[in-house]
Motif scaffolding. Sequence first.
Motif, PDB file in Angstrom:
ATOM      1  N   ALA A  71     -19.404 -13.287 -34.484  1.00  0.00           N
ATOM      2  CA  ALA A  71     -18.809 -13.290 -33.147  1.00  0.00           C
ATOM      3  C   ALA A  71     -19.829 -13.803 -32.130  1.00  0.00           C
ATOM      4  O   ALA A  71     -21.043 -13.805 -32.391  1.00  0.00           O
ATOM      5  N   PRO A  72     -19.361 -14.255 -30.962  1.00  0.00           N
ATOM      6  CA  PRO A  72     -20.295 -14.708 -29.920  1.00  0.00           C
ATOM      7  C   PRO A  72     -21.320 -13.637 -29.580  1.00  0.00           C
ATOM      8  O   PRO A  72     -20.993 -12.451 -29.452  1.00  0.00           O
ATOM      9  N   SER A  73     -22.581 -14.083 -29.442  1.00  0.00           N
ATOM     10  CA  SER A  73     -23.682 -13.164 -29.152  1.00  0.00           C
ATOM     11  C   SER A  73     -24.768 -13.940 -28.423  1.00  0.00           C
ATOM     12  O   SER A  73     -24.633 -15.140 -28.153  1.00  0.00           O
ATOM     13  N   SER A  74     -25.854 -13.258 -28.101  1.00  0.00           N
ATOM     14  CA  SER A  74     -26.966 -13.918 -27.421  1.00  0.00           C
ATOM     15  C   SER A  74     -27.644 -14.945 -28.319  1.00  0.00           C
ATOM     16  O   SER A  74     -28.240 -15.905 -27.839  1.00  0.00           O
ATOM     17  N   GLU A  75     -27.537 -14.767 -29.621  1.00  0.00           N
ATOM     18  CA  GLU A  75     -28.129 -15.721 -30.563  1.00  0.00           C
ATOM     19  C   GLU A  75     -27.237 -16.932 -30.768  1.00  0.00           C
ATOM     20  O   GLU A  75     -27.712 -18.073 -30.830  1.00  0.00           O
ATOM     21  N   HIS A  76     -25.941 -16.684 -30.860  1.00  0.00           N
ATOM     22  CA  HIS A  76     -24.947 -17.752 -31.007  1.00  0.00           C
ATOM     23  C   HIS A  76     -23.894 -17.541 -29.920  1.00  0.00           C
ATOM     24  O   HIS A  76     -22.996 -16.709 -30.082  1.00  0.00           O
ATOM     25  N   TRP A  77     -24.022 -18.281 -28.832  1.00  0.00           N
ATOM     26  CA  TRP A  77     -23.190 -18.051 -27.645  1.00  0.00           C
ATOM     27  C   TRP A  77     -21.701 -18.145 -27.944  1.00  0.00           C
ATOM     28  O   TRP A  77     -20.911 -17.376 -27.400  1.00  0.00           O
ATOM     29  N   PHE A  78     -21.309 -19.085 -28.768  1.00  0.00           N
ATOM     30  CA  PHE A  78     -19.892 -19.275 -29.102  1.00  0.00           C
ATOM     31  C   PHE A  78     -19.568 -18.796 -30.515  1.00  0.00           C
ATOM     32  O   PHE A  78     -18.491 -19.077 -31.026  1.00  0.00           O
ATOM     33  N   GLY A  79     -20.479 -18.088 -31.140  1.00  0.00           N
ATOM     34  CA  GLY A  79     -20.267 -17.621 -32.497  1.00  0.00           C
ATOM     35  C   GLY A  79     -20.593 -18.701 -33.519  1.00  0.00           C
ATOM     36  O   GLY A  79     -21.144 -19.751 -33.199  1.00  0.00           O
ATOM     37  N   THR A  80     -20.253 -18.430 -34.776  1.00  0.00           N
ATOM     38  CA  THR A  80     -20.486 -19.385 -35.861  1.00  0.00           C
ATOM     39  C   THR A  80     -19.188 -19.635 -36.619  1.00  0.00           C
ATOM     40  O   THR A  80     -18.237 -18.852 -36.539  1.00  0.00           O
ATOM     41  N   ASP A  81     -19.158 -20.752 -37.365  1.00  0.00           N
ATOM     42  CA  ASP A  81     -17.952 -21.094 -38.122  1.00  0.00           C
ATOM     43  C   ASP A  81     -18.082 -20.599 -39.563  1.00  0.00           C
ATOM     44  O   ASP A  81     -18.975 -19.808 -39.883  1.00  0.00           O
ATOM     45  N   ASP A  82     -17.193 -21.076 -40.432  1.00  0.00           N
ATOM     46  CA  ASP A  82     -17.163 -20.569 -41.801  1.00  0.00           C
ATOM     47  C   ASP A  82     -18.345 -21.033 -42.644  1.00  0.00           C
ATOM     48  O   ASP A  82     -18.548 -20.535 -43.751  1.00  0.00           O
ATOM     49  N   PHE A  83     -19.138 -21.961 -42.146  1.00  0.00           N
ATOM     50  CA  PHE A  83     -20.354 -22.381 -42.841  1.00  0.00           C
ATOM     51  C   PHE A  83     -21.610 -21.840 -42.151  1.00  0.00           C
ATOM     52  O   PHE A  83     -22.720 -22.247 -42.504  1.00  0.00           O
ATOM     53  N   GLY A  84     -21.439 -20.979 -41.171  1.00  0.00           N
ATOM     54  CA  GLY A  84     -22.574 -20.428 -40.458  1.00  0.00           C
ATOM     55  C   GLY A  84     -23.187 -21.394 -39.456  1.00  0.00           C
ATOM     56  O   GLY A  84     -24.320 -21.180 -39.008  1.00  0.00           O
ATOM     57  N   ARG A  85     -22.449 -22.435 -39.079  1.00  0.00           N
ATOM     58  CA  ARG A  85     -22.956 -23.400 -38.105  1.00  0.00           C
ATOM     59  C   ARG A  85     -22.677 -22.910 -36.694  1.00  0.00           C
ATOM     60  O   ARG A  85     -21.625 -22.305 -36.436  1.00  0.00           O
TER      61      ARG A  85
END
Length: 297
Positions: A71-85
């Motif tokens: 889910a969106p977080s400070s590390e990944h602002w928009f979250g990640t997809d099914d490949f962790g991108r």
Amino acid sequence: MAELAKNTEIITPDADKVTPPWKEAWLSFCHNKLALLGLGIVIFFIIIAILAPVIAPYGFREQDLAKRLLAPSSEHWFGTDDFGRDIFSRILYGARISLWVGFFAVLGSVIFGTILGIVAGYYGRWIDTIISRIFDIMLAFPSILLAIAVVAILGPSLQNALIAIAIINIPNFGRLVRAKVLSVKQEEYIMAARAVGMKDSRILLHHILPNSMTPIIVQSTLAIATAIIEAAALGFLGLGAQAPTPEWGKMLADSQRYLVQAPWTLFFPGLAIMLTVLGFNLIGDGLRDVLDPKMKQ
């Protein structure tokens, strides 16, 4: 009479106070708040597209399966997809692709559509009949179906999707320019140019084309928004950009299986498409209000 002549002042317009047409159009455009909003949105996406390698915290190909569907977080602002991108990084790079397709697809449509429209409107007769019937046949098909047919013939790729989008939009510009040329060529200055023996090529380039630019400019702006949607649609169907290219429509297609589990994988690419299209539509409406004499009245 002599004294009257002396006291009479000849009023001449002050050249310094005459506002150039382009400046007057810009000032009118600036008074349209929605148009300025659209311009701001488009400039924003152009900037992030140019600076994507600098702004993006991760590479658009960079995978980490241990962090898939976060889910969106400070590390990944928009979250990640099914490949962790990282979705934020992919959207930044995707802006380059969508804007590139939009601009160059419309540029191709404008060039070929304008040429065909000018030739059909100026020369008329059998040339006009043939070109107009070709336009009618192309417009008889839904644009997305025609684009799918072109890509199916050429093969699925981003470049072929661009070509398909350019082809399906040619009739729109061709008919628009043809209608304008039919009106302009009846003007007295065109008849005068013919009377003095001016060549057709010179009349078309120096008189017909410049006076037909207003509808072309407005339609081009609106067509960019349409081209972005069409590119996203082809990408969604798997006929446009291919993996791992971070094209927004392709991102939507890859994420549709996770609508319930990870809705952010669809929300942010869809939001990017919506905002970009909205920006170009607002600019197009603003230009129409400024450049169309009927709208001015």
